[in-house]
Design a protein around this motif. Structure first.
Motif, short mmCIF file in Angstrom:
data_model
loop_
_atom_site.label_atom_id
_atom_site.label_comp_id
_atom_site.label_asym_id
_atom_site.label_seq_id
_atom_site.Cartn_x
_atom_site.Cartn_y
_atom_site.Cartn_z
N GLY A 293 -16.64 -8.84 -4.54
CA GLY A 293 -17.04 -9.37 -3.25
C GLY A 293 -16.52 -8.54 -2.10
N ASP A 294 -17.09 -8.76 -0.93
CA ASP A 294 -16.73 -7.98 0.25
C ASP A 294 -15.41 -8.42 0.87
N VAL A 295 -15.10 -9.72 0.85
CA VAL A 295 -13.90 -10.22 1.54
C VAL A 295 -12.89 -10.87 0.61
N GLU A 296 -13.28 -11.12 -0.63
CA GLU A 296 -12.41 -11.88 -1.52
C GLU A 296 -11.06 -11.20 -1.77
N GLY A 297 -11.03 -9.87 -1.75
CA GLY A 297 -9.79 -9.16 -2.01
C GLY A 297 -8.95 -8.84 -0.80
N LEU A 298 -9.43 -9.15 0.40
CA LEU A 298 -8.65 -8.84 1.60
C LEU A 298 -7.33 -9.59 1.58
N PRO A 299 -6.20 -8.89 1.74
CA PRO A 299 -4.89 -9.53 1.57
C PRO A 299 -4.38 -10.23 2.82
N SER A 300 -3.45 -11.14 2.60
CA SER A 300 -2.70 -11.71 3.72
C SER A 300 -1.62 -10.71 4.12
N LYS A 301 -0.95 -11.01 5.22
CA LYS A 301 0.12 -10.12 5.69
C LYS A 301 1.23 -10.01 4.64
N GLU A 302 1.57 -11.14 4.03
CA GLU A 302 2.64 -11.15 3.03
C GLU A 302 2.23 -10.38 1.78
N GLU A 303 0.99 -10.55 1.35
CA GLU A 303 0.50 -9.84 0.17
C GLU A 303 0.45 -8.33 0.40
N LEU A 304 0.07 -7.94 1.61
CA LEU A 304 0.02 -6.52 1.92
C LEU A 304 1.42 -5.91 1.91
N GLU A 305 2.39 -6.61 2.51
CA GLU A 305 3.75 -6.10 2.53
C GLU A 305 4.30 -5.96 1.12
N GLU A 306 3.99 -6.93 0.28
CA GLU A 306 4.45 -6.88 -1.11
C GLU A 306 3.86 -5.67 -1.83
N PHE A 307 2.58 -5.46 -1.63
CA PHE A 307 1.90 -4.32 -2.26
C PHE A 307 2.50 -3.00 -1.79
N MET A 308 2.74 -2.88 -0.50
CA MET A 308 3.23 -1.62 0.05
C MET A 308 4.67 -1.33 -0.34
N LYS A 309 5.41 -2.36 -0.69
CA LYS A 309 6.78 -2.16 -1.16
C LYS A 309 6.82 -1.69 -2.61
N GLY A 310 5.67 -1.70 -3.26
CA GLY A 310 5.62 -1.22 -4.63
C GLY A 310 5.74 -2.31 -5.67
N ALA A 311 5.80 -3.57 -5.23
CA ALA A 311 5.88 -4.68 -6.19
C ALA A 311 4.53 -4.87 -6.87
N THR A 312 4.54 -5.48 -8.03
CA THR A 312 3.29 -5.77 -8.73
C THR A 312 2.46 -6.72 -7.87
N TYR A 313 1.20 -6.39 -7.73
CA TYR A 313 0.32 -7.19 -6.88
C TYR A 313 -0.44 -8.19 -7.73
N HIS A 314 -0.23 -9.47 -7.46
CA HIS A 314 -0.92 -10.52 -8.20
C HIS A 314 -1.81 -11.29 -7.24
N ARG A 315 -3.04 -11.49 -7.65
CA ARG A 315 -3.93 -12.31 -6.82
C ARG A 315 -4.96 -12.95 -7.73
N ASP A 316 -5.08 -14.23 -7.62
CA ASP A 316 -6.03 -14.95 -8.45
C ASP A 316 -7.36 -15.03 -7.69
N VAL A 317 -8.25 -14.09 -7.95
CA VAL A 317 -9.55 -14.07 -7.30
C VAL A 317 -10.61 -14.37 -8.35
N LYS A 318 -11.30 -15.44 -8.19
CA LYS A 318 -12.32 -15.83 -9.17
C LYS A 318 -13.49 -14.87 -9.12
N ARG A 319 -14.14 -14.75 -10.28
CA ARG A 319 -15.31 -13.87 -10.44
C ARG A 319 -14.92 -12.41 -10.23
#
Length: 319
Positions: A293-319
């Motif tokens: 999808g076009d917008v389903e993966g867009l991260p929140s501010k907290e998720e983006l910071e986590e990703f950029m710190k190198g932590a494993t990125y987890h997101r439950d996106v259906k489909r």
């Protein structure tokens, strides 16, 4: 009037995708989503904690109402959206053979959004923003849309609102000669330009990121998307490459460029140095390709910071 970080406008359509990875002619069940370059950026920025307004002309039909409710539900200001009975809301279909083989079929000719005109602009609304974000899709939809884009730019410059321009070239909508002429005219008025490498080559006739950026103007911030390699930026005498992020699995690349734009603008709004803002754009783009999808993966501010710190990125996106 409430001040906004960003105002953007353009066509958003209903996206219909087959439940199974099969050709459209053999698909019988679809799920419904929303897709549009400008609303993707608006939603991306809103999730990153910024105040954003998006508007369009929507068909007074179920799909138009669905889009309006969806974008508004993401926290984006949609108070300047307009409904019309003169044309329907556009739709498009996404056909996936694999994560790297995706075809998109648009049904947008004479859509409601193509009826946008300069009279639909609210000068005070644009004036209250720090950035006006536009793409090269809107001026390709119709002559009145093109006039609307240039009028919006005129308003932005009058009120010292910075113009962010993503060429987003769609050659299904117009010929390359016309596209090049109009898009270069827009680029000349923009403060920030965000082309992909292929788009930069089409517009400038140059091959390397350095040559393309110099052609578009050293007095502007030009950031050229290089896919998994990252990005190249130039602003005055400042320039350089910013590495991309490793993506374990590409699920759907559509919308990554819009995520990139949201990340860049977010970094600039945070007054980050240019390389850091570009890094933020690279990160959002990398996250987006991991979800359907076009917008389903867009991260929140907290998720983006986590990703950029190198932590494993987890997101439950259906489909």
């Amino acid at each position: 009037m409430k001040e906004l970080d960003v105002v953007t406008f353009g066509e958003t359509m209903v996206l219909l995708t087959p439940e199974l990875m099969t050709p459209l002619e053999y698909s019988s069940r679809f799920y419904k989503q929303v897709g549009g370059a400008e609303s993707n950026v608006a939603i991306g920025l809103q999730r990153l904690g910024h105040s954003v307004g998006w508007f369009s002309k929507l068909g007074n039909d179920p799909f138009g109402r669905y889009i309006h409710k969806f974008v508004r539900g993401e926290g984006v200001d949609t108070s300047r959206c307009i409904y019309t009975n003169e044309a329907p809301t556009g739709i498009f279909f996404k056909e996936k053979y694999s994560s790297t083989n995706i075809r998109v079929y648009y049904y947008r000719k004479n859509s409601a959004a193509s009826l946008l005109s300069p009279d639909d602009l609210d000068e005070d609304y644009i004036a209250c923003a720090k950035f006006l974000h536009i793409t090269g899709i809107t001026p390709a939809l119709s002559l009145s849309c093109r006039e609307t884009v240039f009028k919006a730019i005129e308003i932005a410059k009058k009120h010292k609102v910075k113009v962010v321009f993503d060429p987003n070239i769609r050659l299904k909508l117009w010929k390359i000669e016309e596209a090049r002429s109009v898009l270069l005219e827009i680029a000349a008025e923009a403060d920030i330009i965000l082309p992909g490498l292929d788009e930069g080559e089409l517009l400038s006739g140059r091959k390397t990121p350095e040559e393309i950026a110099s052609f578009l103007g050293k007095e502007k911030l030009v950031v050229i998307k290089l896919g998994e390699r990252g990005s190249y930026y130039q602003f005055g005498n400042e320039n350089g490459y910013v590495k991309g992020f490793h993506v374990p699995q590409v699920v759907d690349p559509v919308g990554a460029g819009d995520g990139f734009a949201a990340g860049i603008i977010s970094g600039l709004l945070r007054n980050e140095p240019i390389p850091d803002a570009v890094k933020r754009g690279n990160a959002v783009g990398a996250i987006v390709v991991g979800a359907n999808g076009d917008v389903e993966g867009l991260p929140s501010k907290e998720e983006l910071e986590e990703f950029m710190k190198g932590a494993t990125y987890h997101r439950d996106v259906k489909r």
